[in-house]
Design an enzyme around this catalytic site. Sequence first.
Site, PDB file in Angstrom:
ATOM      1  N   ASP A   1     -12.791   1.275   8.027  1.00  0.00           N
ATOM      2  CA  ASP A   1     -12.568   0.970   6.604  1.00  0.00           C
ATOM      3  C   ASP A   1     -12.910  -0.498   6.327  1.00  0.00           C
ATOM      4  O   ASP A   1     -12.044  -1.297   5.947  1.00  0.00           O
ATOM      5  CB  ASP A   1     -11.107   1.257   6.242  1.00  0.00           C
ATOM      6  CG  ASP A   1     -10.869   1.230   4.737  1.00  0.00           C
ATOM      7  OD1 ASP A   1     -11.849   1.366   3.991  1.00  0.00           O
ATOM      8  OD2 ASP A   1      -9.708   1.076   4.318  1.00  0.00           O
TER       9      ASP A   1
ATOM     10  N   ALA B   1       0.854  -1.185   0.000  1.00  0.00           N
ATOM     11  CA  ALA B   1       0.000   0.000   0.000  1.00  0.00           C
ATOM     12  C   ALA B   1       0.892   1.237   0.000  1.00  0.00           C
ATOM     13  O   ALA B   1       2.123   1.133  -0.002  1.00  0.00           O
ATOM     14  CB  ALA B   1      -0.932  -0.008   1.206  1.00  0.00           C
TER      15      ALA B   1
END
Length: 546
Positions: free
Chosen positions: A288, A134
């Site tokens: 999330d 990421a």
Amino acid sequence: MLKMMLVTARDRVRLTEITSVLIRYGLQDIARMLGLTTLRDTLRRDRERTQAQSMPERLRHALEELGPTFVKLGQILATRTDLLDPVWTDELEKLHSQARALPWESLAEQICEDLGAEPEQIFAEFDRTPIAAASMAQIYRARLHSGEAVVVKVLRPGLERTIRADLRLLTFLAGALEEQSSQLARYHPSQIVLGLATALNHELDLTQEASNCEQIARCFADDPQVVIPAIHWAWTSPRLMVQEFVPGMAPESPQQLIDAGLDGHILAREGARAFMEMVLEHRLWHADPHPGNVMALEGNRVGFIDFGMVGRLSERRRNQLLMMLDAIAGRQSEGIVNALIEWSGDEAIDINRFELAAQNFLDKQGSAPMKLGKALADLLAMVREFRLALPPDLALLFKALITADGVLQRLDPGFDIVATLRPMLREVVLRRYRPGGARRRLMALGAQALDAGEELPQTLRLMLRRLKMGKVNADLEIKNIGLLSRALERAAVTLAIAVVTAAFALGITPWLMESGWRIWGIPVFPLFGLLACGTGIFLLALRLRR
């Protein structure tokens, strides 16, 4: 201007890089706001490539190229469906996709420094090929000497310096936008940047994520249907975290679950119960919950991973949310109106029109089982229509609820989350009004009253002293006082001209009367005087009527 010069001098290289990327993707208006418009060559160079893309697409690509700070900013903006149209938030949601992995050589020195030795000396097995990458970190598989499978999360090197510079620039830009445009000030850019800074500061320290994970794990310690990975603190530091590997699958479709021998309906029910329990009971929740972070496990268990972004609710906000969700579940427009007015702050609202919009919102949901994600999306559309702005914690929560509902629909397309939610709402509300809960609130209220009572004599003495000395000031705000001032000024000028004109008329009249001028035998000036008097009476009557 001086402040801009200081910011530019301090972070000139990064500011030039940001401006170059914005212009390259056709976002020169934003570059102009930064005060740099000298990089026009870049704008001409890639114009053809960016013309084929929509503005939201160009913004997403620019944020990805600018790195972690701007990727996180885009992710936060993706949660603000109360401010931005879906065409923008849907595109910014794609920022959750994987980033390009860094080679092992770029991370090896930092990993060895944080572990205190080579990974192969700490772990029985360590795979140097990352399983995920990421914008902030990369993840590797490993196995402890005890045989337990773990994952190792490692921050990318050199992040902090760039992020600090980005935050300084964004803080300045947010303040400038609020000063220059009341239209943009409605979006509270400084507040958004503050939330961004808080989120990034947490993500720059992996012990924060580890602590979040451990707190939520304690909440579900006695629940075998919910799996939260354990943290191995012996090898966890601000730049590296070791946690239990969760052997599950990201839910993509009901058929995928059937092929794996899992029951989508049970998984949806347990996932909804766990998530709403985080929100309503523990007031600490996964912010999330997209499919990559919610896992379907053997035995129809639900696993949650990646607690880099969590949300927290105060008890007062939780109670407001309860009333709102209960109003939506019970299709009561009055409760929706009251909650949104409470959350909108000082914004002026046309109540009659707002009540009609709330009723239209409920009618739009139809009589079929309500889809929470759709209901919240429609509610946020109504918030945008009335140009309101939700508090950041609620905007984040609503977006998380919409995302979670999307995951539940993947698990079971016919799942009715409202039916699962209603008994939970009732239980939390009843618990609040049971003797124990009521006694706790009464004790808190009594403590506040006692504190206020202790301060009251001193406050009264101070006020009486100022009254005696004549030093009590009143700060009154009267709307439209400017219009009243201008009207009085015009009236005074008109009156002054009238008085001066009348004085000259009185002085000159005897001489005119003696002049004896006539037209067809009629005295001229008496006739003009009569006409002027009649006209004046008519105008005065007309003005008084207005």
